[in-house]
Scaffold this motif. Structure first.
Motif, mmCIF file in Angstrom:
data_model
loop_
_atom_site.group_PDB
_atom_site.id
_atom_site.type_symbol
_atom_site.label_atom_id
_atom_site.label_comp_id
_atom_site.label_asym_id
_atom_site.label_seq_id
_atom_site.Cartn_x
_atom_site.Cartn_y
_atom_site.Cartn_z
ATOM 1 N N GLN A 217 0.827 -1.191 0.000
ATOM 2 C CA GLN A 217 0.000 0.000 0.000
ATOM 3 C C GLN A 217 0.868 1.249 0.000
ATOM 4 O O GLN A 217 1.957 1.255 0.585
ATOM 5 N N GLU A 218 0.383 2.278 -0.651
ATOM 6 C CA GLU A 218 1.104 3.544 -0.677
ATOM 7 C C GLU A 218 0.893 4.292 0.627
ATOM 8 O O GLU A 218 -0.094 4.090 1.338
ATOM 9 N N PHE A 219 1.836 5.152 0.919
ATOM 10 C CA PHE A 219 1.741 5.960 2.133
ATOM 11 C C PHE A 219 0.597 6.955 1.990
ATOM 12 O O PHE A 219 0.439 7.606 0.969
ATOM 13 N N ASP A 220 -0.212 7.040 3.019
ATOM 14 C CA ASP A 220 -1.352 7.940 3.005
ATOM 15 C C ASP A 220 -1.319 8.795 4.265
ATOM 16 O O ASP A 220 -0.651 8.467 5.246
ATOM 17 N N MET A 221 -2.045 9.893 4.233
ATOM 18 C CA MET A 221 -2.036 10.824 5.350
ATOM 19 C C MET A 221 -3.451 11.323 5.590
ATOM 20 O O MET A 221 -4.146 11.723 4.657
ATOM 21 N N GLU A 222 -3.887 11.260 6.844
ATOM 22 C CA GLU A 222 -5.202 11.772 7.205
ATOM 23 C C GLU A 222 -5.095 13.249 7.556
ATOM 24 O O GLU A 222 -4.106 13.681 8.147
ATOM 25 N N THR A 223 -6.104 14.001 7.189
ATOM 26 C CA THR A 223 -6.092 15.436 7.444
ATOM 27 C C THR A 223 -7.305 15.826 8.271
ATOM 28 O O THR A 223 -8.389 15.245 8.128
ATOM 29 N N ASN A 224 -7.124 16.773 9.144
ATOM 30 C CA ASN A 224 -8.215 17.368 9.906
ATOM 31 C C ASN A 224 -8.328 18.835 9.491
ATOM 32 O O ASN A 224 -7.401 19.611 9.716
ATOM 33 N N ILE A 225 -9.437 19.177 8.866
ATOM 34 C CA ILE A 225 -9.634 20.533 8.360
ATOM 35 C C ILE A 225 -10.703 21.209 9.202
ATOM 36 O O ILE A 225 -11.832 20.703 9.327
ATOM 37 N N VAL A 226 -10.334 22.335 9.772
ATOM 38 C CA VAL A 226 -11.273 23.113 10.585
ATOM 39 C C VAL A 226 -11.981 24.105 9.669
ATOM 40 O O VAL A 226 -11.337 24.942 9.043
ATOM 41 N N TYR A 227 -13.308 24.001 9.595
ATOM 42 C CA TYR A 227 -14.112 24.819 8.685
ATOM 43 C C TYR A 227 -14.982 25.757 9.520
ATOM 44 O O TYR A 227 -15.924 25.314 10.187
ATOM 45 N N PRO A 228 -14.687 27.047 9.541
ATOM 46 C CA PRO A 228 -15.531 27.980 10.303
ATOM 47 C C PRO A 228 -16.881 28.161 9.629
ATOM 48 O O PRO A 228 -16.975 28.394 8.426
ATOM 49 N N MET A 229 -17.953 28.053 10.435
ATOM 50 C CA MET A 229 -19.309 28.145 9.907
ATOM 51 C C MET A 229 -19.891 29.533 10.131
ATOM 52 O O MET A 229 -19.645 30.170 11.152
ATOM 53 N N GLU A 230 -20.668 29.979 9.159
ATOM 54 C CA GLU A 230 -21.395 31.229 9.305
ATOM 55 C C GLU A 230 -22.684 30.984 10.093
ATOM 56 O O GLU A 230 -23.170 29.841 10.192
ATOM 57 N N GLY A 231 -23.263 32.026 10.646
ATOM 58 C CA GLY A 231 -24.522 31.895 11.373
ATOM 59 C C GLY A 231 -25.668 31.562 10.445
ATOM 60 O O GLY A 231 -25.721 32.010 9.288
ATOM 61 N N GLY A 232 -26.596 30.744 10.923
ATOM 62 C CA GLY A 232 -27.748 30.362 10.121
ATOM 63 C C GLY A 232 -27.436 29.313 9.089
ATOM 64 O O GLY A 232 -28.105 29.243 8.049
ATOM 65 N N THR A 233 -26.412 28.474 9.330
ATOM 66 C CA THR A 233 -26.033 27.409 8.395
ATOM 67 C C THR A 233 -25.932 26.090 9.149
ATOM 68 O O THR A 233 -25.854 26.050 10.378
ATOM 69 N N ALA A 234 -25.890 24.995 8.370
ATOM 70 C CA ALA A 234 -25.752 23.670 8.957
ATOM 71 C C ALA A 234 -25.027 22.759 7.982
ATOM 72 O O ALA A 234 -25.178 22.894 6.752
ATOM 73 N N PHE A 235 -24.234 21.824 8.524
ATOM 74 C CA PHE A 235 -23.589 20.780 7.738
ATOM 75 C C PHE A 235 -24.333 19.477 7.999
ATOM 76 O O PHE A 235 -24.593 19.110 9.157
ATOM 77 N N ILE A 236 -24.641 18.776 6.918
ATOM 78 C CA ILE A 236 -25.294 17.483 7.045
ATOM 79 C C ILE A 236 -24.550 16.474 6.177
ATOM 80 O O ILE A 236 -24.314 16.716 4.993
ATOM 81 N N THR A 237 -24.134 15.367 6.806
ATOM 82 C CA THR A 237 -23.372 14.328 6.111
ATOM 83 C C THR A 237 -24.232 13.080 6.015
ATOM 84 O O THR A 237 -24.715 12.561 7.036
ATOM 85 N N PHE A 238 -24.427 12.594 4.767
ATOM 86 C CA PHE A 238 -25.247 11.418 4.522
ATOM 87 C C PHE A 238 -24.362 10.172 4.423
ATOM 88 O O PHE A 238 -23.158 10.245 4.166
ATOM 89 N N GLU A 239 -24.988 9.046 4.588
ATOM 90 C CA GLU A 239 -24.273 7.781 4.508
ATOM 91 C C GLU A 239 -23.923 7.442 3.065
ATOM 92 O O GLU A 239 -22.890 6.841 2.793
#
Length: 396
Positions: free
Chosen positions: A167-189
């Motif tokens: 397997q090739e070398f891989d790297m996990e990333t954590n990205i901090v995303y600032p949210m504006e007011g009156g918004t929402a993030f929804i992640t589906f399966e």
């Protein structure tokens, strides 16, 4: 030459003719010419012959002078033509000399330019040699580091296979995303559900018996690293201490700091001493730069730990620096951004209402993996990447 007048009339006194004048009483006179003598005629003849010879001589002299004059004129013309020829030749030589000088100047300038180019090439070669030396030195340091890394027992529990199966070398990333007011993030399966929600764009959500709100679905674009290059080098102030016994961390750090701060052990003043618990290795930072190298060269050191001498291993410490970072914009395949959410009820209740709405297949939704809502007037950051789902955090 003009003959003198005396040359024509000079004669001896005894040869001159005498003229006798006879006068009468009645004042008449007569001119009596003397009779020429034989001697006098001969003299005249001789004089005439002499004059002829002189005349002939004068004519000859005149012809000679004319010939000499013609010769002189011819010679003068030859000298004039030669002068013209020499003048033209001098001008031609001057022109050729100037052209030669210009050619020599151009050659000199070209030679100087070539010399400058050669000097520049020499400098470039010298710089390349220095870079190669630095690279070789860096590679040697890395080789020394890799050959002197702290030893750690590893148990292999995987399966062997071919090189192509690796397997090739891989790297996990954590990205901090600032949210504006009156918004929402929804992640589906499923990605297809997120795609359907984005295609519908406008969504009418029922939040009460007689109350409905309209929200808009937008894609989420994240900037991800595509290529990361890290330049590492051996630190001149840090060392790694391994082969340590299992004991309490605080006493262990104190013993190591005391030992390596003494000059008789090759150490010096210690700035920081801390444990790396994942590898049970200690990093030691010195105040001065010239201490770590000597300890690394010695490698093995006897340190009094737990009331007895214990041999530890000192190896180099690598400092890493990012030298090349290339990024790319990527759209989240399963996450959708909802905008235009008004604050009409408390945060938790409105979040549950929205999540229930987008879970229903009749609204084009599906199974929801994560949902994060940020009301108006508040500041919330969402974390994308390898972090657990419950790491979504809110900051005031």
């Amino acid at each position: 030459m003009k003959p003198k007048q005396s040359d024509f009339f000079t004669e001896p006194q005894h040869r001159r003719q005498q003229i006798t004048f006879t006068m009468s009483s009645d004042e008449d006179f007569s001119l009596v010419m003397p009779q020429p003598s034989e001697e006098t005629l001969e003299s005249i003849k001789a004089l005439i012959n002499n004059c002829k010879k002189k005349h002939e001589q004068l004519i000859q002299d005149q012809e000679d002078l004319a010939t000499c004059r013609n010769d002189q004129q011819e010679m003068a013309e030859q000298f004039r033509q030669r002068t013209v020829h020499l003048t033209q030749k001098r001008k031609e030589d001057q022109r050729l000399y100037e052209e030669q000088m210009e050619n020599d100047k151009a050659k000199l300038k070209l030679g100087q330019q070539e010399e400058r180019d050669l000097e520049e090439q020499i400098l470039q070669v010298e710089e390349a040699i220095e870079e190669e030396k630095a690279r070789n030195h860096h590679l040697k340091q890395q080789n020394d580091v890799f050959s002197a890394v702290p030893e750690r027992k590893v148990a292999f529990t995987g399966l062997t296979g071919k090189d192509s199966d690796g397997q090739e070398f891989d790297m996990e990333t954590n990205i901090v995303y600032p949210m504006e007011g009156g918004t929402a993030f929804i992640t589906f399966e499923e990605e297809v559900v997120a795609s359907n929600i984005l295609k519908m764009q406008k969504h009418e959500v029922k939040v009460g018996e007689d109350c409905r709100i309209t929200v808009e679905a937008r894609p989420v674009h994240l900037m991800l690293p595509r290529l990361v290059e890290i330049d590492s080098k051996v630190s001149s102030q840090h060392i790694l201490i391994s082969s340590l016994p299992k004991m309490e961390i605080e006493p262990l750090l104190n013993k190591l700091e005391i030992h390596f701060s003494k000059t008789k052990h090759g150490g010096g003043e210690v700035e920081k001493c801390e444990m790396l618990p994942d590898s049970w290795t200690v990093t030691l930072t010195f105040v001065k730069n010239d201490i770590a190298k000597g300890l690394i060269e010695t490698e093995h050191h006897d340190v009094k730990l737990q009331a007895k001498m214990h041999r530890v291993r000192v190896t180099p410490f690598l400092n890493g620096k990012i030298t090349n970072l290339q990024t790319k914009m990527t759209a989240c395949p399963r996450t959708v951004l909802l905008t235009g959410i008004p604050t009409i009820m408390d945060r938790e209740t409105l979040q549950d209402v929205l999540e229930i709405h987008f879970q229903r297949s009749c609204h084009g939704g599906g199974e929801v993996v994560a949902f994060l809502y940020n009301p108006l007037g508040q500041h919330t950051s969402a974390v994308f990447g390898g972090a657990p789902k419950n790491t979504d955090k809110e900051t005031e």
